[in-house]
Design a protein around this motif. Structure first.
Motif, PDB file in Angstrom:
ATOM      1  N   ALA A   1       7.256  34.112  21.809  1.00 11.24           N
ATOM      2  CA  ALA A   1       8.036  32.976  21.316  1.00 11.24           C
ATOM      3  C   ALA A   1       8.385  31.978  22.487  1.00 11.24           C
ATOM      4  N   HIS A   2       8.735  30.747  21.990  1.00 13.33           N
ATOM      5  CA  HIS A   2       9.260  29.688  22.760  1.00 13.33           C
ATOM      6  C   HIS A   2      10.270  28.583  22.307  1.00 13.33           C
ATOM      7  N   GLY A   3      10.756  28.100  23.209  1.00 13.17           N
ATOM      8  CA  GLY A   3      11.741  27.176  22.685  1.00 13.17           C
ATOM      9  C   GLY A   3      10.960  25.671  22.175  1.00 13.17           C
TER      10      GLY A   3
ATOM     11  N   GLY B   1      12.077  21.731  21.019  1.00 14.24           N
ATOM     12  CA  GLY B   1      13.035  20.432  20.751  1.00 14.24           C
ATOM     13  C   GLY B   1      12.079  19.365  20.531  1.00 14.24           C
ATOM     14  N   MET B   2      11.931  18.428  21.839  1.00  8.63           N
ATOM     15  CA  MET B   2      11.149  17.285  21.624  1.00  8.63           C
ATOM     16  C   MET B   2       9.931  17.706  21.927  1.00  8.63           C
ATOM     17  N   THR B   3       9.732  18.866  22.499  1.00 10.46           N
ATOM     18  CA  THR B   3       8.304  19.400  22.797  1.00 10.46           C
ATOM     19  C   THR B   3       8.435  20.709  22.872  1.00 10.46           C
ATOM     20  N   GLY B   4       7.537  21.672  23.238  1.00 10.67           N
ATOM     21  CA  GLY B   4       7.770  23.022  23.511  1.00 10.67           C
ATOM     22  C   GLY B   4       8.695  23.039  24.745  1.00 10.67           C
ATOM     23  N   GLU B   5       9.630  23.968  24.793  1.00 19.13           N
ATOM     24  CA  GLU B   5      10.477  23.810  26.010  1.00 19.13           C
ATOM     25  C   GLU B   5      11.219  25.208  26.339  1.00 19.13           C
ATOM     26  N   TYR B   6      12.066  25.234  27.241  1.00 18.24           N
ATOM     27  CA  TYR B   6      12.810  26.480  27.464  1.00 18.24           C
ATOM     28  C   TYR B   6      13.654  26.821  26.269  1.00 18.24           C
ATOM     29  N   PRO B   7      13.406  28.398  26.191  1.00 20.47           N
ATOM     30  CA  PRO B   7      12.661  29.388  27.214  1.00 20.47           C
ATOM     31  C   PRO B   7      11.418  29.899  26.482  1.00 20.47           C
ATOM     32  N   TYR B   8      10.677  30.432  27.418  1.00 16.90           N
ATOM     33  CA  TYR B   8       9.532  31.188  27.015  1.00 16.90           C
ATOM     34  C   TYR B   8       9.973  32.679  26.988  1.00 16.90           C
ATOM     35  N   LEU B   9       9.552  33.235  25.793  1.00 14.39           N
ATOM     36  CA  LEU B   9       9.894  34.827  25.498  1.00 14.39           C
ATOM     37  C   LEU B   9       8.552  35.566  25.635  1.00 14.39           C
ATOM     38  N   TYR B  10       8.339  36.455  26.464  1.00 16.00           N
ATOM     39  CA  TYR B  10       6.804  36.733  26.757  1.00 16.00           C
ATOM     40  C   TYR B  10       7.091  38.240  25.909  1.00 16.00           C
ATOM     41  N   HIS B  11       5.583  38.545  25.933  1.00 13.82           N
ATOM     42  CA  HIS B  11       5.424  40.259  25.369  1.00 13.82           C
ATOM     43  C   HIS B  11       6.039  41.171  26.219  1.00 13.82           C
ATOM     44  N   HIS B  12       6.261  42.332  25.995  1.00 13.60           N
ATOM     45  CA  HIS B  12       6.513  43.375  26.529  1.00 13.60           C
ATOM     46  C   HIS B  12       5.857  43.777  27.654  1.00 13.60           C
ATOM     47  N   GLY B  13       4.245  43.704  27.466  1.00 12.41           N
ATOM     48  CA  GLY B  13       3.408  44.035  28.418  1.00 12.41           C
ATOM     49  C   GLY B  13       3.115  42.946  29.479  1.00 12.41           C
ATOM     50  N   ASP B  14       3.700  41.966  29.231  1.00 14.61           N
ATOM     51  CA  ASP B  14       3.532  40.669  30.207  1.00 14.61           C
ATOM     52  C   ASP B  14       4.738  40.314  30.949  1.00 14.61           C
ATOM     53  N   PHE B  15       6.057  40.863  30.554  1.00 14.05           N
ATOM     54  CA  PHE B  15       7.215  40.536  30.962  1.00 14.05           C
ATOM     55  C   PHE B  15       7.285  40.973  32.676  1.00 14.05           C
ATOM     56  N   SER B  16       6.729  42.092  33.027  1.00 16.38           N
ATOM     57  CA  SER B  16       6.910  42.252  34.502  1.00 16.38           C
ATOM     58  C   SER B  16       6.190  41.346  35.666  1.00 16.38           C
TER      59      SER B  16
END
Length: 418
Positions: free
Chosen positions: A343-345, A347-362
């Protein structure tokens, strides 16, 4: 052209930009939206001890002031217009001959002609131009914020930034305070988001009605773009409409491929629409004329499950890490081709925050808190590595005090869900 102070020279503000008079502005207090956003930027500047920012990204200038001018041109010509914002002063440096465009904006105290510090404009004299520009900005900043002020910069020539630092300013990146400001929307701001989404949904509806084998991808995509512009939207940020084999892997730009019978048609809107707000949802259609195959329906239902599971776990106060841990597990056969974000933020464009997959979080993830007022886009791409087709689905939501509110209302395809 002389510098212009609209609050001094124009008391009636009758020349306020036509952006405020469009039909999609009905019932929205755009002055309140602009003042809220500028207050947000100043609050985050204070939070991160930034005395001044020089913004050159046209999206951020629009966020901080509401002014708009040649958005796409300005994105690739960063020095063509810029904004100096301090705790109590907003000075817009506008492109040559365009000073009148800031007339009437309560968020702009003064407008001046920009000094275009680019190689294209200055040629071999670029270093001298940058030095002159830096001296002008330094004098202004010292007068407004004092010597040795901390100044946030973005998207400027390296030479210009170096020249500012050599004059004794403390240079930092402006991205953090601006992104953190943009992340939380006001109720009035959400009316702009809704207006943009409704217009984009109208455009996607026209695209869906136009779907037929024999059209090219570009012909079909142009239906969306035409409708966006007709409704006073700004532009499409990407060209993500693909059909058949070109739906797998994702991120293949729209081309001249002819749509074949019974193919899937995957679309990510990525529309910078009404009031400059991003309408970002994805749908996958079926070209017909016969019913979808079982394999196509399986892809679609899997993507649908991912999006709705992840929407269901979102709540205010949840950490980014907790979201990643609780998010839908992507089956192994689809994992290699997963969308790069969960998922991602927005607003006026894609923005903060980026929510990563579990496998990519580290490797890629970072922690934070999902807060009320954030708008998020929940992503899914489902397609096997080297598979024949793939499905792209995405929903846009608002985080509320108690959960989530669905923002994107365009329907899903019954024929692919059955």
């Amino acid at each position: 052209m002389a510098n212009l102070d609209w609050h001094m020279d124009r008391s009636d503000l009758s020349g306020i930009a036509l952006l405020d008079r469009a039909p999609e502005s009905e019932g929205i207090d755009l002055a309140a939206v602009r003042l809220y956003r500028q207050k947000r930027v100043r609050a985050e500047m204070a939070r991160y001890a930034v005395d001044a920012v020089i913004l050159s990204d046209p999206v951020n200038i629009r966020y901080a002031t509401g002014t708009r001018n040649m958005q796409v041109f300005s994105q690739r010509n960063a020095a063509s217009r810029y904004l100096l914002l301090t705790a109590d002063k907003s000075i817009l440096f506008e492109f040559t001959g365009c000073l009148h465009l800031a007339e009437g904006y309560e968020t702009v105290d003064e407008v001046r002609p920009a000094t275009t510090a680019s190689f294209v404009a200055a040629g071999p004299h670029i270093a001298k131009r940058e030095s002159s520009w830096a001296a002008e900005m330094n004098d202004l900043i010292v007068g407004l914020a004092g010597r040795g002020a901390t100044v946030g910069l973005e998207r400027l020539n390296a030479g210009a930034a170096i020249a500012l630092k050599e004059l004794g300013l403390n240079i930092v990146d402006a991205q953090q305070p601006v992104e953190m400001a943009r992340a939380i929307k006001s109720p009035e701001e959400m009316k702009c988001v809704q207006a943009s989404l409704r217009a984009t949904e109208t455009a996607v509806g026209k695209l869906n009605e136009a779907v037929r084998p024999g059209l090219t991808e570009s012909q079909l995509w142009s239906v969306l773009y035409k409708s966006v512009i007709e409704q006073n939207g700004d532009y499409c940020e990407t060209r993500l409409l693909n059909t058949g084999q070109r739906t797998n892997p994702w991120f293949q730009e729209t081309a001249g491929k002819v749509i074949g019978e019974n193919e899937l048609i995957a679309l990510d809107t990525d529309v910078v629409g009404c009031h400059g707000y991003y309408s970002d949802f994805s749908r996958t259609f079926h070209a017909g004329p016969v019913t979808p195959t079982e394999a196509q329906r399986d892809l679609y239902k899997t993507a649908y499950e991912q999006v709705h599971h992840n929407m269901g776990i979102l709540k205010p106060g949840m950490s980014f890490r907790d979201y990643a841990d609780r998010a839908w597990d992507i089956p192994e056969k689809y994992y290699a081709n997963r969308y790069y974000l969960s998922a991602h933020g927005c607003g006026m464009t894609g923005e903060y925050p980026y929510l990563y997959h579990h496998g990519d979080f580290s490797d890629a993830g970072y922690d934070g808190i999902i807060e009320p007022g954030m708008t998020l886009c929940i992503e899914s791409y489902i397609g096997e590595d080297r598979g024949p087709e793939g499905v792209k689905l995405e929903q846009q939501v608002l985080i509320t005090q108690t959960g989530v509110e669905l923002l994107s209302r365009f329907p899903f395809e019954d024929s692919l869900l059955s």
